[in-house]
Design an enzyme around this catalytic site. Structure first.
Site, PDB file in Angstrom:
ATOM      1  N   HIS A   1      -2.240  10.340  -0.667  1.00 23.49           N
ATOM      2  CA  HIS A   1      -2.446   9.023  -1.248  1.00 23.49           C
ATOM      3  C   HIS A   1      -2.374   9.069  -2.759  1.00 23.49           C
ATOM      4  O   HIS A   1      -1.790   8.203  -3.399  1.00 23.49           O
ATOM      5  CB  HIS A   1      -3.856   8.553  -0.860  1.00 23.49           C
ATOM      6  CG  HIS A   1      -3.880   7.219  -0.244  1.00 23.49           C
ATOM      7  ND1 HIS A   1      -3.851   7.043   1.110  1.00 23.49           N
ATOM      8  CD2 HIS A   1      -3.927   5.985  -0.774  1.00 23.49           C
ATOM      9  CE1 HIS A   1      -3.881   5.770   1.386  1.00 23.49           C
ATOM     10  NE2 HIS A   1      -3.924   5.107   0.260  1.00 23.49           N
TER      11      HIS A   1
ATOM     12  N   LYS B   1      -7.943  -0.057  11.095  1.00 27.04           N
ATOM     13  CA  LYS B   1      -7.288  -0.553   9.867  1.00 27.04           C
ATOM     14  C   LYS B   1      -6.043   0.283   9.601  1.00 27.04           C
ATOM     15  O   LYS B   1      -5.000  -0.241   9.199  1.00 27.04           O
ATOM     16  CB  LYS B   1      -8.261  -0.497   8.678  1.00 27.04           C
ATOM     17  CG  LYS B   1      -7.769  -1.200   7.422  1.00 27.04           C
ATOM     18  CD  LYS B   1      -6.902  -0.344   6.526  1.00 27.04           C
ATOM     19  CE  LYS B   1      -6.490  -1.080   5.264  1.00 27.04           C
ATOM     20  NZ  LYS B   1      -5.574  -0.279   4.423  1.00 27.04           N
TER      21      LYS B   1
ATOM     22  N   ASP C   1       3.083 -13.943  12.109  1.00 25.12           N
ATOM     23  CA  ASP C   1       1.757 -14.350  11.648  1.00 25.12           C
ATOM     24  C   ASP C   1       0.812 -13.141  11.672  1.00 25.12           C
ATOM     25  O   ASP C   1       0.322 -12.747  12.733  1.00 25.12           O
ATOM     26  CB  ASP C   1       1.254 -15.462  12.587  1.00 25.12           C
ATOM     27  CG  ASP C   1      -0.058 -16.062  12.134  1.00 25.12           C
ATOM     28  OD1 ASP C   1      -0.843 -15.384  11.452  1.00 25.12           O
ATOM     29  OD2 ASP C   1      -0.318 -17.236  12.487  1.00 25.12           O
TER      30      ASP C   1
ATOM     31  N   GLU D   1       0.821  -1.215   0.000  1.00 26.51           N
ATOM     32  CA  GLU D   1       0.000   0.000   0.000  1.00 26.51           C
ATOM     33  C   GLU D   1       0.853   1.262   0.000  1.00 26.51           C
ATOM     34  O   GLU D   1       1.717   1.444   0.868  1.00 26.51           O
ATOM     35  CB  GLU D   1      -0.945  -0.012   1.215  1.00 26.51           C
ATOM     36  CG  GLU D   1      -1.939   1.134   1.156  1.00 26.51           C
ATOM     37  CD  GLU D   1      -3.067   1.039   2.166  1.00 26.51           C
ATOM     38  OE1 GLU D   1      -3.280  -0.031   2.759  1.00 26.51           O
ATOM     39  OE2 GLU D   1      -3.743   2.061   2.358  1.00 26.51           O
TER      40      GLU D   1
END
Ligand code: NAD
Length: 425
Positions: free
Chosen positions: A376, A262, A278, A84
């Site tokens: 972004h 998130k 993990d 990302e």
């Protein structure tokens, strides 16, 4: 798949290269597809074949370095694996802005993991609970015998916790084995112990045992990170108040909290992945912890300190290790741990906590000021330019043109690329 069946007898017995060839044939892709799989994996193919079943290749994720982090007085460079855009830049930027006030301060609550053993079908759950509690020292002995290496390292069984759950099929007695797993994430370690203890519990209590598995809600393995951002580093009191309003929105609304968390996980997961840990275990633990009081909330807390500066704190479960799983086997994960300079699992967790908080600050600040898309879009525009077919120097030129046009879309990119090439002759 273009034809045939997915029932591939003997597929697992092939080498990765043979599998890739067979796959390419089955999918009607031609020999270049198998060659692509081989080239993408490079020298990691044998490792991939050891780590997972039916391996054909590896999927390479970009690895970047977050700079500027000052954590507990140490200068740390943080490898982050993420596809990302903006994530790594955001961490570096947030970290730079809190250096003047000392950077990040972190701590952990310990290395304890929980394994659950389910017992069911009993008429007398209170009796079963007490019978298990009476066996504490026997249970400790079984757990410690299951992992002498862990015991030698100062880890092993720590405590017992028994809960009686009312369920749709009647009461169940759930035994928690609390185990210090030291520098291992500990899933295999505690699962082995739960499987060793379960038959003994059935014997001692007369109640049937069923599941034996760790809990990913690792709430005895919390990381805490805090930092203060001085007003002049964030753009003044207005920006601070905007960040606080954004945080209160997340506290009050699970729809917002999911995206808020998130953002934290953008940072956390990238370091977890870069160190071969993990990601699913950490994510499951984080979200379960966020909902621990019955409503899903922000994992971070934001407030104003006595001097009017912006103070942030993050608390979340973080079950990561330096041994076990892919961490020890993956050479890039090993190298990344060397870059981080960590010697304990807790040390790694503390860095990850700081990165999560930095990421949260950056997202909140962007949202409370220019909006998330501005930063972004500059990076996203590069991806769109590449997708439109831009090559070499065209990529930057096309990305800039897309941002200037205010329309970062593939159809626009294709049109602008055609115009760019026509102008060049
Ligand atoms: P592991 O069993 O490979 O390694 C842990 C073992 O290494 C310990 O039991 C100990 O015997 C030994 N060891 C050596 N040096 C040590 C040290 N310094 N500190 C602690 N132990 C040391 O791995 P693990 O950490 O028990 O399990 C992690 C793996 O389990 C991950 O790959 C994870 O994906 C997987 N897993 C996860 C889940 C889940 O999260 N629900 C379930 C099953 C498996």
């Amino acid at each position: 798949m273009s034809e045939g069946t997915s029932r591939l007898s003997g597929f697992h017995k092939l080498t990765p290269a043979e599998r890739a060839e067979r796959l390419a044939r089955l999918a009607g892709l031609g020999p270049e597809a198998a060659a692509h799989y081989a080239a993408a994996a490079g020298d990691q193919l044998a490792l991939a074949d050891r780590l997972v079943e039916n391996a054909v290749s590896t999927l390479n994720v970009p690895l970047g370095i977050a700079t500027n982090l000052l954590i507990d007085g140490r200068e740390i460079l943080v490898p982050m694996a993420t596809e990302e855009s903006s994530v790594i830049a955001a961490v570096g930027n947030a970290a730079k802005r809190c250096r003047a006030s000392g950077g990040f301060t972190t701590a952990t609550s310990g290395n304890e993991m929980i394994a659950q053993i389910q017992q069911l079908g009993m008429p007398d759950p209170a009796q079963v609970r007490l019978k298990v509690l009476e066996r504490r020292s026997d249970i400790k002995a079984v757990c410690d015998a299951a992992d002498p290496v862990l015991l030698e390292l100062g880890g092993g069984f720590r405590d017992l916790e028994i809960r009686v759950l009312e369920t749709a099929e009647g009461p169940m007695v759930i035994t928690h084995l609390i185990v210090d797993t030291r520098d291992a994430m500990g899933a295999n370690a505690v699962n082995t112990m739960a499987e060793a203890v379960a038959p003994r519990l059935a014997e001692w209590t007369g109640a049937r045992t069923h599941l034996r598995i760790l809990s990913n809600l690792a709430d005895r393995r919390l990381v805490r990170a805090r930092a203060v951002w001085p007003l002049d580093e964030i753009g003044g009191a207005g920006v601070r108040d905007g960040i606080l309003s954004a945080y209160r929105f997340a506290e009050a609304d699970p729809y917002r909290a999911a995206t808020h968390n998130k953002g934290i996980m953008n940072g956390v997961t990238a370091v977890v992945l870069a160190t071969g840990n993990d990601t699913r275990a950490v994510e499951a633990g984080a979200h379960a912890y966020a909902a621990r009081d019955g409503r899903y909330r922000s994992l971070s807390r934001w407030e104003t300190d006595a001097d009017g500066n912006l103070a942030g704190a993050l608390e979340m479960p973080l079950a990561v290790g330096l041994v076990g799983g892919a961490t020890r086997l993956h050479p890039t994960a090993q190298q990344n741990l060397q870059v981080l300079g960590v010697e304990t699992a807790a040390g790694l967790a503390r860095i990850i906590g700081a990165v999560g908080l930095a990421q949260n600050f950056a997202a909140l600040r962007a949202l409370a000021t220019t909006g998330i898309q501005k930063g972004h879009m500059a990076l996203h525009a590069q991806n769109v330019a590449l997708l439109a077919g831009a090559l070499g120097e065209e990529v930057d030129a096309l990305a800039a043109a897309l941002v200037q046009a205010g329309e970062v879309r593939q159809d626009v990119a294709e049109r602008l690329l055609r115009e760019l090439r026509a102008r060049k002759g």
